[in-house]
Motif scaffolding. Sequence first.
Motif, mmCIF file in Angstrom:
data_model
loop_
_atom_site.group_PDB
_atom_site.id
_atom_site.type_symbol
_atom_site.label_atom_id
_atom_site.label_comp_id
_atom_site.label_asym_id
_atom_site.label_seq_id
_atom_site.Cartn_x
_atom_site.Cartn_y
_atom_site.Cartn_z
ATOM 1 N N UNK A 72 71.960 -25.609 36.764
ATOM 2 C CA UNK A 72 70.823 -25.108 35.981
ATOM 3 C C UNK A 72 70.508 -26.049 34.813
ATOM 4 N N UNK A 73 71.546 -26.541 34.159
ATOM 5 C CA UNK A 73 71.342 -27.472 33.041
ATOM 6 C C UNK A 73 70.762 -28.807 33.529
ATOM 7 N N UNK A 74 71.227 -29.266 34.685
ATOM 8 C CA UNK A 74 70.715 -30.526 35.239
ATOM 9 C C UNK A 74 69.240 -30.399 35.626
ATOM 10 N N UNK A 75 68.887 -29.260 36.210
ATOM 11 C CA UNK A 75 67.504 -29.056 36.631
ATOM 12 C C UNK A 75 66.558 -28.894 35.438
ATOM 13 N N UNK A 76 67.104 -28.484 34.319
ATOM 14 C CA UNK A 76 66.286 -28.290 33.119
ATOM 15 C C UNK A 76 65.874 -29.622 32.485
ATOM 16 N N UNK A 77 66.700 -30.655 32.696
ATOM 17 C CA UNK A 77 66.504 -31.929 31.998
ATOM 18 C C UNK A 77 65.165 -32.614 32.297
ATOM 19 N N UNK A 78 64.780 -32.795 33.583
ATOM 20 C CA UNK A 78 63.505 -33.473 33.858
ATOM 21 C C UNK A 78 62.289 -32.750 33.266
ATOM 22 N N UNK A 79 62.304 -31.407 33.287
ATOM 23 C CA UNK A 79 61.191 -30.640 32.710
ATOM 24 C C UNK A 79 61.104 -30.880 31.206
ATOM 25 N N UNK A 80 62.238 -30.886 30.531
ATOM 26 C CA UNK A 80 62.262 -31.163 29.096
ATOM 27 C C UNK A 80 61.761 -32.578 28.809
ATOM 28 N N UNK A 81 62.175 -33.535 29.686
ATOM 29 C CA UNK A 81 61.721 -34.923 29.519
ATOM 30 C C UNK A 81 60.202 -35.015 29.685
ATOM 31 N N UNK A 82 59.682 -34.256 30.656
ATOM 32 C CA UNK A 82 58.235 -34.237 30.875
ATOM 33 C C UNK A 82 57.497 -33.747 29.640
ATOM 34 N N UNK A 83 58.046 -32.738 28.981
ATOM 35 C CA UNK A 83 57.425 -32.198 27.760
ATOM 36 C C UNK A 83 57.435 -33.243 26.641
ATOM 37 N N UNK A 84 58.530 -33.977 26.537
ATOM 38 C CA UNK A 84 58.607 -35.017 25.497
ATOM 39 C C UNK A 84 57.509 -36.056 25.696
ATOM 40 N N UNK A 85 57.333 -36.482 26.978
ATOM 41 C CA UNK A 85 56.349 -37.538 27.256
ATOM 42 C C UNK A 85 54.915 -37.021 27.107
ATOM 43 N N UNK A 86 54.652 -35.879 27.777
ATOM 44 C CA UNK A 86 53.264 -35.397 27.833
ATOM 45 C C UNK A 86 52.785 -34.731 26.531
ATOM 46 N N UNK A 87 53.692 -34.135 25.771
ATOM 47 C CA UNK A 87 53.298 -33.430 24.548
ATOM 48 C C UNK A 87 53.717 -34.187 23.289
ATOM 49 N N UNK B 177 72.984 -30.828 28.096
ATOM 50 C CA UNK B 177 73.948 -31.800 28.637
ATOM 51 C C UNK B 177 75.377 -31.379 28.322
ATOM 52 N N UNK B 178 75.620 -30.908 27.091
ATOM 53 C CA UNK B 178 76.972 -30.484 26.698
ATOM 54 C C UNK B 178 77.411 -29.257 27.495
ATOM 55 N N UNK B 179 76.499 -28.296 27.614
ATOM 56 C CA UNK B 179 76.812 -27.095 28.405
ATOM 57 C C UNK B 179 77.103 -27.476 29.855
#
Length: 577
Positions: free
Chosen positions: A28-43, A64-66
């Motif tokens: 779940x934590x790994x799958x969350x990472x790309x979406x968060x990265x997308x938000x950083x780039x696009x927003x 990542x720590x979790x």
Amino acid sequence: MIKLFKYLKGSAIVCAILAPLAMFLEVAMDLLQPTLLSKIIDTGVANGNLNYVLYIGIQMVIASIVGLIAGSACSYLAAVASMNLGQEVRQGLFDKIQTLSFIELDKLKTSSLITRLTNDVTQIQMMTNMALRMMVRAPLTAIGGIIMAYILSPKLSTIFLIAIPIITVSVLFILKKLLPLFTKVQQNIDNVNTVMRESILGVKVIKAFAIENTQKSRFIEANEELTNTSIKSQNMNLILWPMATLIMNLTVVSVLWFGGNMVNAGDLEIGKIVAFINYLLQIMGSVVMVINIMIGYSRAKASATRINEVFETETSIKDKENTKVIENFDIEFKNVSFRYNEHSENVLENISFTAKQGETIGIIGSTGCGKSSFVNLIPRLYDVSSGEILIGKTNIKDISLSQLRENIGIVLQENILFSGTIESNIRFGNENASKDMIVDSAVNAQAYEFINNKEDKFDSEVEQRAKNLSGGQKQRLSIARTLIRNPKIFIMDDSSSALDMATEAKLQNSIKETMKDSTVIVIAQRISGVMDADKIIVMDDGKIANIGTHKELLKTSEIYRSIAISQLGEEVLESVG
């Protein structure tokens, strides 16, 4: 392989349940990472909002720590569960092997059983560890990645409809070829172990006959066959990786091509393209994991089949539901015939005789006439093919194996001692024996003198297979180990052949005194070993040729008379007139 999971017990079950849950959290934590990265780039980056970048960045670090903690916990729990499973399966195999009769052990072969206890169980351990980690991670990551990618761009996700089926079909095709190869690899390991075991145990014979080159050739042949089969299996395995890499790279190129066109058309943001590629890599990584899992499963399935073969083997010698108690220790053979398997000839044929409790029965005959097979039937190391054996007028098949064997002491023709001390080897006959009992048994077996001459006495070390003891010393320790049981039926299977005549005479007198209330059966090659017996059975080609005392047989048995003359000279006939 699922059958073996019943050996997951206690805390191992808890670990096996918690490991996938921990892996679920990591995924779940790994799958969350790309979406968060997308938000950083696009927003964040697109709008120059540094605070938003830092805010999302902190979320990525926490995720990542979790994920790290969850992944580490999963690895630990999976290791505990798999190692405990391996321990229980090994113990179960060992316990099962102890229950099998000689017939089943002969079929399964010693070298193969060793491979199953070691290499095959290790394959199950590795597969279980992999299953609790990768088998959870791979499908979760693949399914989760596809869902997240679909949320980002349903149109671009259609690429998966082409890539995933191609890889799936390729993997299934290769695995169909791999399974028989892995089974053959395990069989070839058996062959290598067989040759190696024979060469190590028979090293004295090999050196004495100068056949080192012959044995070397046998080992080279078995080793080359194992190597060639392993290479074939690995070659099939290696085909998967270039295929998976090619499809993965083509998929990435397709995403960049079609995604780039969608960005130019204003249908998709750059951040989502980056996230989509990350999900794609996660999905393809999962496919690689699945390949690893399926390869591991193929090997584990071959090993599990071999392990289950042992567990499913039923011993041909077992107790009846209602067993009887032994009343006395008279022995009677009634028309007993025996052969080792359905396809062999009778080793014993129509054997009938009676031995009263307290009598000493001698058995003599040429090599290969069935003497050892004769006495192996009494403790039911093998079962008769026809006829019956009675102890105290009770068929031995109606007596529980534990009661039967507790009352029988047998000194086998092959004197097997265990690594440890002299005392521990004698104590094998009676775990609760006192020090005085151990000394008495050694005295009665004529072993005390050589033991007392050793520096550490009864604490002297016995090396593996008693390599540091002479043949006569091994025989006397084996006899002492049996005497300490104080059995009601005492059997010696040519177990004094390495003793000199004087020591053998002392041993016979000692056994006659200590076993005076027991039924004693002595197999010997030398006339001196049986001539004082109450009855002597002369064996010839699996049959009883004659029965009588020493003097009677000198008159009535041509076989016995010829053996006596060859060993004691013509003057032996003077004693019978």
